[in-house]
Structures are given as C-alpha cells and as structure tokens.
Write a protein that holds these residues in place. Structure first.
Motif, PDB file in Angstrom:
ATOM      1  N   HIS A 150       0.681  -1.447  -0.029  1.00 44.96           N
ATOM      2  CA  HIS A 150       0.033   0.001   0.145  1.00 44.96           C
ATOM      3  C   HIS A 150       0.853   1.121   0.041  1.00 44.96           C
ATOM      4  N   GLY A 151       2.080   1.151   0.183  1.00 44.29           N
ATOM      5  CA  GLY A 151       2.938   2.352   0.282  1.00 44.29           C
ATOM      6  C   GLY A 151       4.369   2.079   0.299  1.00 44.29           C
ATOM      7  N   MET A 152       5.166   2.957   0.614  1.00 43.50           N
ATOM      8  CA  MET A 152       6.725   2.644   0.711  1.00 43.50           C
ATOM      9  C   MET A 152       7.156   3.623   1.876  1.00 43.50           C
ATOM     10  N   ILE A 153       8.185   3.232   2.628  1.00 44.96           N
ATOM     11  CA  ILE A 153       8.705   4.184   3.703  1.00 44.96           C
ATOM     12  C   ILE A 153      10.201   3.905   3.531  1.00 44.96           C
ATOM     13  N   GLY A 154      11.051   4.885   4.131  1.00 48.14           N
ATOM     14  CA  GLY A 154      12.629   4.518   4.057  1.00 48.14           C
ATOM     15  C   GLY A 154      13.229   5.551   5.032  1.00 48.14           C
ATOM     16  N   LEU A 155      14.445   5.032   5.086  1.00 51.06           N
ATOM     17  CA  LEU A 155      15.428   5.797   5.694  1.00 51.06           C
ATOM     18  C   LEU A 155      16.613   6.301   4.726  1.00 51.06           C
ATOM     19  N   HIS A 156      16.947   7.387   4.524  1.00 54.40           N
ATOM     20  CA  HIS A 156      17.808   7.702   3.591  1.00 54.40           C
ATOM     21  C   HIS A 156      18.924   8.610   3.733  1.00 54.40           C
ATOM     22  N   HIS A 157      19.942   8.683   3.038  1.00 55.21           N
ATOM     23  CA  HIS A 157      21.229   9.222   3.533  1.00 55.21           C
ATOM     24  C   HIS A 157      21.717   9.110   4.709  1.00 55.21           C
ATOM     25  N   ILE A 158      21.802   7.877   5.422  1.00 51.28           N
ATOM     26  CA  ILE A 158      22.209   7.383   6.359  1.00 51.28           C
ATOM     27  C   ILE A 158      23.617   7.865   6.400  1.00 51.28           C
ATOM     28  N   ASP A 159      24.254   8.409   7.691  1.00 55.82           N
ATOM     29  CA  ASP A 159      25.498   8.712   7.725  1.00 55.82           C
ATOM     30  C   ASP A 159      25.946   9.291   8.822  1.00 55.82           C
ATOM     31  N   GLU A 160      26.824   8.943   9.685  1.00 55.62           N
ATOM     32  CA  GLU A 160      27.493   9.520  10.799  1.00 55.62           C
ATOM     33  C   GLU A 160      26.176   9.905  11.936  1.00 55.62           C
ATOM     34  N   GLY A 161      25.301   8.722  12.051  1.00 54.55           N
ATOM     35  CA  GLY A 161      24.490   8.833  13.112  1.00 54.55           C
ATOM     36  C   GLY A 161      23.082   9.574  12.591  1.00 54.55           C
TER      37      GLY A 161
END
Length: 200
Positions: free
Chosen positions: A81-92
């Motif tokens: 039904h949709g999408m979710i994400g964590l992006h640009h993960i860097d240095e905490g």
C-alpha cells in the motif's frame, strides 16, 4: 552498516523489502498525481521505473548501508500500500521519507509504519541502526506529511526558502528533526501553515 534487509511488523502492518512481484503494483500506485506532486518519484511513472527501483535502487541501498527501504503491507493480505525509507544514512543521522496509496490513507497506517522505522533507526541492539537523529523534509504545503511527523514527535526546525528543486521549480523546504532522546509524542511549536494542505 546495515547489510541484510530487516523486516519490521506491528499492528496491522508488515514492512518488508519490495520484490519483483511488487513491480506492477508500484508502477500503478506511483501514477497517482498526489504522489508525484509531493515526492521525487519520476513522472510519468512507468513499469521500467519500478523495475529499476526494485532490482537496483533498493538492494544497493541496503547493501551500502546508506538507504533502508520497505514496502508497507497490510499483514492480513500482504498487499503493498505504500513505501517508507531511511535515506542518506551517515554519521548517526538518517532522513525519513514515505508515501501511501489513496485507499490506505486515513487509517493510521503511516503513523504505525513511522514508529516501526523509528524504533529500528534508534535501536542500539545488533538489529538496529543506533542513529542519534532522524530528519524529516517536505515540500511546503504538504500538511498531510507534516501531521504524520508532528504526531511522531518530530520538532519543527524551520523552512529553507526555495531550498529544494523539484521538477525544474524551486520550492520551500520544511524541516523537522527527532533525536533518539526526544519523547515520541505529538510535538507543539509547528507553524500554522503546516496544518493546512495546499491543493496540487
């Protein structure tokens, strides 16, 4: 580094990595003008875009540890039904982003999905990312996204005037942040215009 994808579950939802069986469904949902108006998905959106997303973008993101992307599924049907994400993960730090199909809006599902992802983002166990901060961005006028972030506890941090380019036009960029130490409860201090959805 994240490495292998993680499946998250809670309430009526399962968050899992989108696969090739989801390509047609993703292509169908991403043709929604509202999703195109408020996200960075290509427009017009075709099946080839969905193929590249599922077979390259998502697995490459997980493998690099820089992007974690999940399909939002109803647990009882496994339908995306949709999408979710964590992006640009860097240095905490990581940036949360999400969209939901029209028929799934208004059920509280995105609030549930966001909390599942935040639990994963801040967890200091081997199954978590141990991030210190998650940031939320939206194009100015996206009050629906602002409502989700506000309810999750994100603190308003301001607006970058004409801070982002979107489809050849510069737009104001709203930003809020959530620290691992912040309470996960609705936050105050958001400006009045973040409560009013701008027509697109």
């Amino acid at each position: 580094m994240v490495g292998a994808p993680r499946e998250l579950a809670g309430g009526p939802l399962i968050l899992s990595v989108p696969g090739t069986d989801d390509i047609d469904r993703i292509a169908e949902l991403c043709s929604d003008p509202l999703i195109a108006a408020w996200t960075t998905v290509p427009t017009p959106y075709g099946r080839t875009h969905a193929e590249v997303f599922v077979t390259r973008v998502v697995p490459d993101g997980w493998a690099s540890g820089r992007e974690c992307t999940w399909a939002i599924r109803e647990a009882s049907t496994n339908l995306l039904h949709g999408m979710i994400g964590l992006h640009h993960i860097d240095e905490g730090e990581g940036e949360i982003g999400f969209w939901l199909a029209e028929e799934a809006r208004g059920r509280g599902w995105m609030a549930t999905a966001v909390q599942l992802v935040l639990d994963f983002a801040f967890a200091e166990t081997p199954d978590g990312l141990a991030l210190q901060r998650v940031v939320w961005h939206a194009y100015a006028g996206n009050a629906a996204s602002a409502a989700v972030a506000r309810r999750a506890g994100f603190r308003w941090e301001g607006v970058a005037r004409l801070g982002v380019a979107h489809r050849g036009v510069r737009r104001d960029d709203w930003q809020a942040g959530l620290l691992a130490t912040d309470p996960r409860e609705p936050s105050s201090g958001w400006p009045e215009d973040t409560y009013v959805q701008v027509p697109v």
